[in-house]
Design an enzyme around this catalytic site. Structure first.
Site, PDB file in Angstrom:
ATOM      1  N   ASP A   3    -100.275 -69.551  56.310  1.00  0.00           N
ATOM      2  CA  ASP A   3    -100.096 -69.479  57.763  1.00  0.00           C
ATOM      3  C   ASP A   3    -101.448 -69.117  58.397  1.00  0.00           C
ATOM      4  OD1 ASP A   3     -98.714 -69.152  60.287  1.00  0.00           O
ATOM      5  OD2 ASP A   3     -98.827 -66.996  59.959  1.00  0.00           O
ATOM      6  N   ASP A   5    -102.059 -67.662  62.247  1.00  0.00           N
ATOM      7  CA  ASP A   5    -102.063 -66.483  63.124  1.00  0.00           C
ATOM      8  C   ASP A   5    -101.557 -65.258  62.381  1.00  0.00           C
ATOM      9  OD1 ASP A   5    -102.864 -66.332  65.917  1.00  0.00           O
ATOM     10  OD2 ASP A   5    -101.672 -68.165  66.151  1.00  0.00           O
ATOM     11  N   ASP A 213     -97.319 -63.860  57.492  1.00  0.00           N
ATOM     12  CA  ASP A 213     -97.221 -62.515  58.074  1.00  0.00           C
ATOM     13  C   ASP A 213     -95.873 -62.278  58.733  1.00  0.00           C
ATOM     14  OD1 ASP A 213     -97.847 -64.280  60.267  1.00  0.00           O
ATOM     15  OD2 ASP A 213     -98.352 -62.498  61.444  1.00  0.00           O
TER      16      ASP A 213
HETATM   17 MG   LIG Z   1     -98.362 -65.914  61.607  1.00  0.00          MG
END
Ligand SMILES: [Mg+2]
Length: 266
Positions: A3, A5, A213
């Protein structure tokens, strides 16, 4: 599979451990794919951003949710000859559809050609300049029975000053107006994101680790698709969120930063 961000960067800043961690993965010979729900940015822009942060990245290693929508549509829901796909959103949406060889129309052109008769599908992703007229064309086409694809349904888009409406909020406007829900959502945690991402890597799920995250998108979606999962603590979710989450959102590994995964690659 990684991922962006909260994993590789936050805004203009690289996340702790990301530059070194991804360099270790490269030097171990591991293929890398950056998988993002952001539908608006072009893969070339994302790759340039990563390079500027010191992360080696090629546009072919970036897969956004518009590209997933385009590829999934072509493979599983082909648009009949002579029909068009209405691209609603930022430039990334139309570009992804054109790259898959689909016949694309944008809202302003629908007005010029006198209506949505030729629109067989609508792909709706985020665009910062999206306005009422765009949502009106999407609503008219969806009401007329077009197959409706949302690139993602994130309710919010994080900005420096707080939370702004995400694509899910704009999809909700069309849903409210039409009384319908999207026929397909392509971004994480939904299956198309992982199906198309594994195709791009050319690897079976069991050979791939997803680094994310967010438990509800990266970890849950990847786990359901059969990938191993690692939660990094540089983004949205922390150890207390893992403790509070259900069985479907438990990561296989929890590490402070990507560089802490290096031990698994050596
Ligand atoms: Mg993310």
């Amino acid at each position: 599979m990684c991922d962006l961000d909260g994993v590789v960067y936050r805004g203009e800043t690289a996340c702790e451990g990301a530059v070194e961690g991804l360099a270790v993965a490269r030097s171990a010979g591991l293929p890398i794919l950056f998988l993002t729900n952001n539908a608006a940015r072009l893969p070339t822009e994302v790759a340039d951003h990563l390079q500027a942060l010191g992360v080696e990245a090629h546009p072919d290693e970036v897969l956004n949710s518009s590209q997933v929508a385009a590829s999934y549509l072509r493979q599983h829901h082909p648009v009949p000859d002579g029909k068009q796909v209405l691209a609603v959103g930022g430039p990334g949406v139309a570009a992804a559809l054109e790259d898959e060889g689909l016949s694309v129309v944008v809202p302003a052109q629908v007005v010029e050609q006198g209506g949505t008769q030729s629109v067989a599908a609508v792909v709706q992703g985020l665009g910062r300049n999206l306005g009422w007229a765009d949502l009106a064309e999407a609503t008219l086409a969806v009401s007329s029975g077009a197959y409706w694809v949302a690139t993602n349904t994130d309710a919010t888009l994080p900005l420096e000053r707080g939370q702004a409406p995400g694509n899910g909020a704009l999809v909700a406007a069309v849903a409210h107006a039409t009384g319908r829900q999207p026929d397909l959502v392509t971004g994480k945690p939904h299956p198309p994101a992982f199906e198309i991402a594994l195709q791009r890597l050319g690897l079976p799920a069991q050979d791939v680790l997803m680094i994310g995250d967010r438990l509800d998108t990266d970890i849950e979606g990847a786990g359901r698709a059969g990938l191993a999962t690692a939660l990094v603590l540089t983004g949205v979710h922390g150890r207390h969120d893992v403790a509070a989450a259900g069985a479907s959102q438990q990561p296989d590994h929890i590490v402070e930063t990507i560089v802490d995964l290096g031990a698994h690659w050596e």
